[in-house]
Write a protein that holds these residues in place. Structure first.
Motif, mmCIF file in Angstrom:
data_model
loop_
_atom_site.group_PDB
_atom_site.id
_atom_site.type_symbol
_atom_site.label_atom_id
_atom_site.label_comp_id
_atom_site.label_asym_id
_atom_site.label_seq_id
_atom_site.Cartn_x
_atom_site.Cartn_y
_atom_site.Cartn_z
ATOM 1 N N SER A 1 6.618 40.973 29.304
ATOM 2 C CA SER A 1 6.403 40.482 27.945
ATOM 3 C C SER A 1 7.717 40.493 27.165
ATOM 4 N N GLY A 2 7.944 39.417 26.418
ATOM 5 C CA GLY A 2 9.140 39.299 25.594
ATOM 6 C C GLY A 2 10.347 38.753 26.329
ATOM 7 N N ALA A 3 10.227 38.453 27.621
ATOM 8 C CA ALA A 3 11.364 37.982 28.413
ATOM 9 C C ALA A 3 11.280 36.480 28.697
ATOM 10 N N GLN A 4 10.423 35.771 27.966
ATOM 11 C CA GLN A 4 10.229 34.334 28.123
ATOM 12 C C GLN A 4 9.782 33.971 29.539
ATOM 13 N N ASN A 5 8.965 34.850 30.146
ATOM 14 C CA ASN A 5 8.379 34.568 31.460
ATOM 15 C C ASN A 5 7.152 33.678 31.335
ATOM 16 N N ILE B 1 0.064 46.038 25.048
ATOM 17 C CA ILE B 1 1.123 45.081 25.348
ATOM 18 C C ILE B 1 2.104 45.044 24.184
ATOM 19 N N SER B 2 3.366 45.154 24.525
ATOM 20 C CA SER B 2 4.448 44.996 23.566
ATOM 21 C C SER B 2 5.647 44.466 24.334
ATOM 22 N N GLU B 3 6.708 44.127 23.606
ATOM 23 C CA GLU B 3 7.894 43.638 24.278
ATOM 24 C C GLU B 3 8.354 44.669 25.302
ATOM 25 N N ASN B 4 8.772 44.196 26.462
ATOM 26 C CA ASN B 4 9.277 45.036 27.555
ATOM 27 C C ASN B 4 8.195 45.824 28.278
ATOM 28 N N THR B 5 6.946 45.360 28.206
ATOM 29 C CA THR B 5 5.901 45.920 29.066
ATOM 30 C C THR B 5 5.582 44.895 30.140
ATOM 31 N N VAL B 6 5.097 45.390 31.279
ATOM 32 C CA VAL B 6 4.693 44.512 32.370
ATOM 33 C C VAL B 6 3.188 44.312 32.252
ATOM 34 N N VAL B 7 2.780 43.055 32.219
ATOM 35 C CA VAL B 7 1.379 42.699 32.016
ATOM 36 C C VAL B 7 0.843 42.018 33.272
ATOM 37 N N SER B 8 -0.335 42.439 33.711
ATOM 38 C CA SER B 8 -1.079 41.750 34.768
ATOM 39 C C SER B 8 -2.320 41.179 34.106
ATOM 40 N N MET B 9 -2.576 39.893 34.311
ATOM 41 C CA MET B 9 -3.734 39.276 33.669
ATOM 42 C C MET B 9 -4.291 38.149 34.517
#
Length: 160
Positions: free
Chosen positions: A36-40, A3-11
């Motif tokens: 990630s990193g987009a204030q979602n 996971i880093s900024e601008n990756t899509v995470v499913s959790m």
């Protein structure tokens, strides 16, 4: 992939307060999917997930300042009962939309008194330490369109 900024995470996650009371969970449902990193999601959780990979499990404690903020006393006020015309039985816990100079804001009834209704405009989780048990299901690169729009598209995300 990590996971880093601008990756899509499913959790999957379970959220509890400091007393161990479960406040929310994705377990038994579709995983939460976010960019990630987009204030979602709240900053404290997003920061704690950086560098983690699919299959990892972790526990994250997020202080109020990195969650939903501290409680602002100026957002708690008494308003006249007449403001609730058409509502016959105002109860603690009810939520309404209040018109403020900054636009509409959700408020929660925290008290009903003879001379008015006490409202709280703070987020319901403001002032609380949030404890997350997390399992990372998947991590992938975000598409150019997802980056441009600031959120996930497709399965688990926003549909256009």
């Amino acid at each position: 992939m990590q996971i880093s900024e601008n990756t899509v995470v499913s959790m999957h996650y379970t959220l509890t307060d400091d007393q161990g009371q479960q406040l929310d969970s994705s377990v038994g449902q579709e995983p939460l999917v976010f960019l990630s990193g987009a204030q979602n999601i709240i900053d404290g959780l997003d920061k704690a997930l950086q560098g983690k990979a699919s299959g990892e499990k972790l526990t994250v404690s997020v202080a109020p300042e990195e969650g939903y903020g501290e409680i602002h006393q100026e957002l708690i006020q008494k308003v006249p009962s007449e403001n609730f015309q058409g509502v016959d039985d105002i109860q603690v816990g009810m939520q309404f939309m209040a018109q403020t100079p900054g636009g509409q804001q959700p408020v929660t009834v925290i008290g009903v008194e003879e001379d008015g209704v006490m409202l709280d405009g703070n987020h319901p989780l403001a002032g609380k330490t949030l404890n997350f048990d997390v399992e990372i299901v998947d991590v992938r690169e975000a598409s150019a369109e997802e980056l441009e729009h600031g959120h996930v598209h497709g399965e688990g995300g926003h549909q256009h």
